[in-house]
Write a protein that holds these residues in place. Structure first.
Motif, PDB file in Angstrom:
ATOM      1  N   LEU A   1       1.019  -1.215  -0.102  1.00  0.00           N
ATOM      2  CA  LEU A   1       0.008   0.006  -0.067  1.00  0.00           C
ATOM      3  C   LEU A   1       0.994   1.077   0.091  1.00  0.00           C
ATOM      4  N   GLU A   2       1.922   1.134   0.719  1.00  0.00           N
ATOM      5  CA  GLU A   2       2.853   2.337   0.954  1.00  0.00           C
ATOM      6  C   GLU A   2       3.493   2.506  -0.498  1.00  0.00           C
ATOM      7  N   ASN A   3       3.910   1.357  -0.932  1.00  0.00           N
ATOM      8  CA  ASN A   3       4.631   1.539  -2.249  1.00  0.00           C
ATOM      9  C   ASN A   3       3.735   1.993  -3.185  1.00  0.00           C
ATOM     10  N   SER A   4       2.376   1.709  -3.265  1.00  0.00           N
ATOM     11  CA  SER A   4       1.371   2.009  -4.122  1.00  0.00           C
ATOM     12  C   SER A   4       1.147   3.510  -4.092  1.00  0.00           C
ATOM     13  N   ILE A   5       1.003   4.014  -2.822  1.00  0.00           N
ATOM     14  CA  ILE A   5       0.903   5.498  -2.354  1.00  0.00           C
ATOM     15  C   ILE A   5       2.016   6.150  -2.984  1.00  0.00           C
ATOM     16  N   SER A   6       3.397   5.598  -2.654  1.00  0.00           N
ATOM     17  CA  SER A   6       4.338   6.372  -3.115  1.00  0.00           C
ATOM     18  C   SER A   6       4.562   6.021  -4.732  1.00  0.00           C
ATOM     19  N   THR A   7       4.119   5.142  -5.596  1.00  0.00           N
ATOM     20  CA  THR A   7       4.062   4.942  -6.583  1.00  0.00           C
ATOM     21  C   THR A   7       3.167   6.277  -7.204  1.00  0.00           C
ATOM     22  N   SER A   8       2.087   6.143  -6.569  1.00  0.00           N
ATOM     23  CA  SER A   8       0.838   7.484  -7.063  1.00  0.00           C
ATOM     24  C   SER A   8       1.424   8.461  -7.119  1.00  0.00           C
ATOM     25  N   LYS A   9       1.956   8.977  -5.918  1.00  0.00           N
ATOM     26  CA  LYS A   9       2.807  10.222  -5.780  1.00  0.00           C
ATOM     27  C   LYS A   9       3.771  10.588  -6.615  1.00  0.00           C
ATOM     28  N   LEU A  10       4.723   9.575  -7.160  1.00  0.00           N
ATOM     29  CA  LEU A  10       5.618   9.791  -7.952  1.00  0.00           C
ATOM     30  C   LEU A  10       5.011   9.977  -9.427  1.00  0.00           C
ATOM     31  N   GLU A  11       4.073   9.248  -9.600  1.00  0.00           N
ATOM     32  CA  GLU A  11       3.183   9.268 -10.945  1.00  0.00           C
ATOM     33  C   GLU A  11       2.681  10.538 -11.234  1.00  0.00           C
ATOM     34  N   LYS A  12       2.100  10.967 -10.026  1.00  0.00           N
ATOM     35  CA  LYS A  12       1.591  12.462 -10.105  1.00  0.00           C
ATOM     36  C   LYS A  12       2.692  13.484 -10.502  1.00  0.00           C
ATOM     37  N   GLU A  13       3.649  13.403  -9.556  1.00  0.00           N
ATOM     38  CA  GLU A  13       4.961  14.389  -9.802  1.00  0.00           C
ATOM     39  C   GLU A  13       5.443  14.202 -11.134  1.00  0.00           C
ATOM     40  N   PHE A  14       5.496  13.018 -11.606  1.00  0.00           N
ATOM     41  CA  PHE A  14       6.093  12.814 -13.053  1.00  0.00           C
ATOM     42  C   PHE A  14       5.161  13.363 -13.983  1.00  0.00           C
ATOM     43  N   LEU A  15       3.698  13.283 -13.804  1.00  0.00           N
ATOM     44  CA  LEU A  15       2.960  13.669 -14.882  1.00  0.00           C
ATOM     45  C   LEU A  15       3.032  15.292 -14.766  1.00  0.00           C
ATOM     46  N   GLN A  16       3.314  16.062 -13.358  1.00  0.00           N
ATOM     47  CA  GLN A  16       3.301  17.365 -13.227  1.00  0.00           C
ATOM     48  C   GLN A  16       4.487  17.775 -13.972  1.00  0.00           C
ATOM     49  N   GLN A  17       5.794  17.201 -13.928  1.00  0.00           N
ATOM     50  CA  GLN A  17       7.032  17.416 -14.613  1.00  0.00           C
ATOM     51  C   GLN A  17       6.760  17.186 -16.089  1.00  0.00           C
ATOM     52  N   ILE A  18       6.203  16.245 -16.399  1.00  0.00           N
ATOM     53  CA  ILE A  18       5.892  16.178 -18.049  1.00  0.00           C
ATOM     54  C   ILE A  18       5.062  17.523 -18.400  1.00  0.00           C
ATOM     55  N   ASN A  19       3.968  17.946 -17.715  1.00  0.00           N
ATOM     56  CA  ASN A  19       3.432  19.162 -18.063  1.00  0.00           C
ATOM     57  C   ASN A  19       4.140  20.328 -18.145  1.00  0.00           C
ATOM     58  N   GLU A  20       4.869  20.546 -16.788  1.00  0.00           N
ATOM     59  CA  GLU A  20       5.853  21.429 -17.101  1.00  0.00           C
ATOM     60  C   GLU A  20       6.853  21.572 -18.061  1.00  0.00           C
ATOM     61  N   ILE A  21       7.324  20.453 -18.429  1.00  0.00           N
ATOM     62  CA  ILE A  21       8.079  20.320 -19.774  1.00  0.00           C
ATOM     63  C   ILE A  21       7.560  20.701 -20.955  1.00  0.00           C
ATOM     64  N   ASN A  22       6.298  20.408 -20.758  1.00  0.00           N
ATOM     65  CA  ASN A  22       5.574  20.586 -22.419  1.00  0.00           C
ATOM     66  C   ASN A  22       5.337  22.025 -22.304  1.00  0.00           C
ATOM     67  N   LYS A  23       4.951  22.772 -21.081  1.00  0.00           N
ATOM     68  CA  LYS A  23       4.758  24.240 -21.134  1.00  0.00           C
ATOM     69  C   LYS A  23       6.069  24.888 -21.433  1.00  0.00           C
ATOM     70  N   LEU A  24       7.063  24.486 -20.922  1.00  0.00           N
ATOM     71  CA  LEU A  24       8.336  24.888 -21.235  1.00  0.00           C
ATOM     72  C   LEU A  24       8.738  25.019 -22.654  1.00  0.00           C
ATOM     73  N   LYS A  25       8.236  23.706 -23.158  1.00  0.00           N
ATOM     74  CA  LYS A  25       8.598  23.367 -24.698  1.00  0.00           C
ATOM     75  C   LYS A  25       7.789  24.366 -25.410  1.00  0.00           C
ATOM     76  N   GLU A  26       6.631  24.577 -25.196  1.00  0.00           N
ATOM     77  CA  GLU A  26       5.496  25.583 -25.813  1.00  0.00           C
ATOM     78  C   GLU A  26       6.313  26.980 -25.792  1.00  0.00           C
ATOM     79  N   LYS A  27       6.507  27.365 -24.578  1.00  0.00           N
ATOM     80  CA  LYS A  27       7.198  28.683 -24.431  1.00  0.00           C
ATOM     81  C   LYS A  27       8.519  28.707 -25.133  1.00  0.00           C
ATOM     82  N   ASN A  28       9.177  27.705 -25.141  1.00  0.00           N
ATOM     83  CA  ASN A  28      10.633  27.792 -25.844  1.00  0.00           C
ATOM     84  C   ASN A  28      10.369  27.871 -27.620  1.00  0.00           C
ATOM     85  N   SER A  29       9.230  26.962 -28.002  1.00  0.00           N
ATOM     86  CA  SER A  29       8.882  27.174 -29.342  1.00  0.00           C
ATOM     87  C   SER A  29       8.453  28.427 -29.540  1.00  0.00           C
TER      88      SER A  29
END
Ligand code: CA
Length: 488
Positions: A153-181
């Protein structure tokens, strides 16, 4: 029947039962059987006339022929009776044996049951022990399972958090890419514009080169013309000098003749007329040339007073309107002033410096183009430093109609003339643009440039320039610079 009887007796002896036989002489036989608490006594009937051996009887039968039938019947009856007794005995024994067998069986069953109970108890205890062990193992397994589930369960929660953070990072990277372009696109556009501007600037530079070359040619031609007319000028200068001498003599003569009447008034108020504002306030409201006195001295000078513009009281320090006076003068001439006070002239940096050092002054500049338009620039604060500071100008409080931005640098600049370069250009602005001025490098204005007549006043970079009104290549028709105390 007799055989079975004998066999039965053998069985009873083999079973170890108490069995006794009493032989009462030869006639009666008695049997006792002990079974448990009971004792059974059997009396067998005696065998009459059977005391001899059977061999004797047989021999008698064989010998007494004919047959003794009665005796046979008796024997048969006896045998039959014995047989019945034996049957009874057999039945009895069988019944007792049955009871014994049942009891034995019951005992055996009881023994078996006890054994089975013991075995069952042992099995139960073993089973209980096994159950206890199984329970312990089950508890351990449950604990392990719970711990593993919790970790999962803890691993699942950690995994969920990491997935969420990962998604946020991906979103930010996408935003940065848009800004960059977006930025890249902007940079590309800017580069395109810059290239275009560079091309335009290159073209303008080429045009300026051509203009400079053309100007150099014109200057050379003018120099040639000047040199060719220098001889005429020399003659004119001589005549002018003679005329000046004559005029001076006349002035001296007049001053000597008027000394008696006028000297008293001049000496009573030697410092009174220090500028046109004082003249105006004394009631002289007609524009023209007035004699003034340099503040703090008795040195007199003449100045043109503008009594009509913007309330009057203006002391004119520069005036141009016909091009009769050459403004490409030396440092000394700009210091002392030159030209015709009633016509085109420069009042002189030294007088201007002394007037503006004495009190706060306002500067007004009136301009006129060749199309008849007029405009003005006004500075609420104006002053010139002394000669040691190269007559550095100070300006503040710009207003007026000749451009929204001042064409004179308000940060201050040193004065330059053709023989003294104080500007901020690696070149010499005074020589390049003509005239004496507070050049910067070389700045957006020069009201002391070359005077060009109508039709020749455009595409002139060394003319009378006021950039923020008419641009850099337009030479103006008329200019007036005049000062007045700020508290007028
Ligand atoms: Ca310079």
């Amino acid at each position: 029947m007799l055989r079975s009887w004998i066999l039965f007796l053998s069985y009873c002896l083999g079973a170890g039962k108490a069995f006794t036989t009493n032989s009462d002489a030869t006639r009666k036989q008695q049997y006792q059987i002990q079974n448990g608490p009971c004792t059974y006594t059997f009396l067998l009937p005696e065998t009459q006339n059977c005391g001899g051996p059977s061999k004797t009887y047989t021999e008698q039968v064989q010998r007494d022929d004919p047959v003794d039938w009665n005796r046979l019947e008796q024997l048969e009856s006896i045998i039959e009776n014995n047989t019945q007794w034996l049957q009874k005995l057999e039945n009895y024994i069988e019944e007792n044996l049955k009871q014994d067998m049942v009891q034995i069986q019951n005992n055996a069953v009881q023994n078996h049951t006890v054994t089975m109970i013991k075995i069952g108890t042992s099995l139960l205890s073993q089973t209980a022990e096994q159950s206890r062990k199984i329970t312990t193992v089950e508890a351990q397994v449950i604990n392990q399972t719970t711990r593993i589930e919790r970790q999962l369960l803890e691993n699942s929660i950690s995994t969920s958090k990491l997935e969420k953070e990962f998604l946020q990072q991906i979103n930010e990277i996408n935003k940065l890419k848009e800004k960059n372009s977006f930025l890249e696109k902007g940079i590309e556009d800017m580069e395109g514009k810059r290239n275009t501007e560079l091309e335009t600037l290159k073209e303008e530079k080429e045009e300026l080169k051509k203009l400079v070359e053309m100007l150099a040619k014109v200057i050379k031609e003018m120099e040639q013309q000047v040199s060719s007319t220098s001889s005429d000028n020399t003659a004119m200068k001589q005549q002018q000098q003679e005329l000046t001498n004559t005029v001076n003599n006349l002035i001296q003569t007049i001053s000597v003749t008027r000394q008696g009447s006028n000297s008293a008034m001049m000496q009573d108020n030697p410092d009174q007329l220090i500028d046109c504002a004082v003249v105006f306030k004394q009631g002289n409201k007609k524009s023209g040339v007035y004699s003034l006195t340099i503040p703090g001295t008795k040195q007199q000078f003449k100045a043109y007073c503008d009594m009509g513009t913007d309330g009057g009281g203006w002391t004119v320090i520069q005036k141009r309107f016909n091009g009769l006076v050459d403004f490409h003068q030396t440092w000394k001439n700009y210091t002392m002033g030159f030209g015709d006070i009633s016509g085109e002239h420069w009042l002189g940096n030294e007088i201007i410096s002394k007037l503006t050092q004495e009190k706060q002054h306002t500067l007004r500049i009136d301009l006129m183009d060749w199309e008849g338009n007029t405009a003005f620039s006004k500075y609420s604060q104006f002053s010139l430093d002394g000669e040691k500071q190269n007559y550095r100008i100070s300006l503040n409080g710009y207003s007026g109609t000749a451009g929204r931005t001042s064409s004179m640098g308000q940060t201050g600049g040193d004065f330059s003339a053709k023989d003294l370069d104080n500007d901020k250009c690696v070149c010499k602005c005074s020589q390049m643009l003509s005239g004496g001025w507070w050049f910067d490098a070389c700045g957006p204005s020069n009201l002391n440039g070359i005077y060009y007549q109508q039709g020749q006043n455009t595409n002139r970079f060394n003319g009378i320039k006021w950039y923020y009104w008419k641009g850099s290549a337009y030479s103006l028709k008329a200019t007036t610079m005049m000062i007045r105390p700020a508290n007028f």
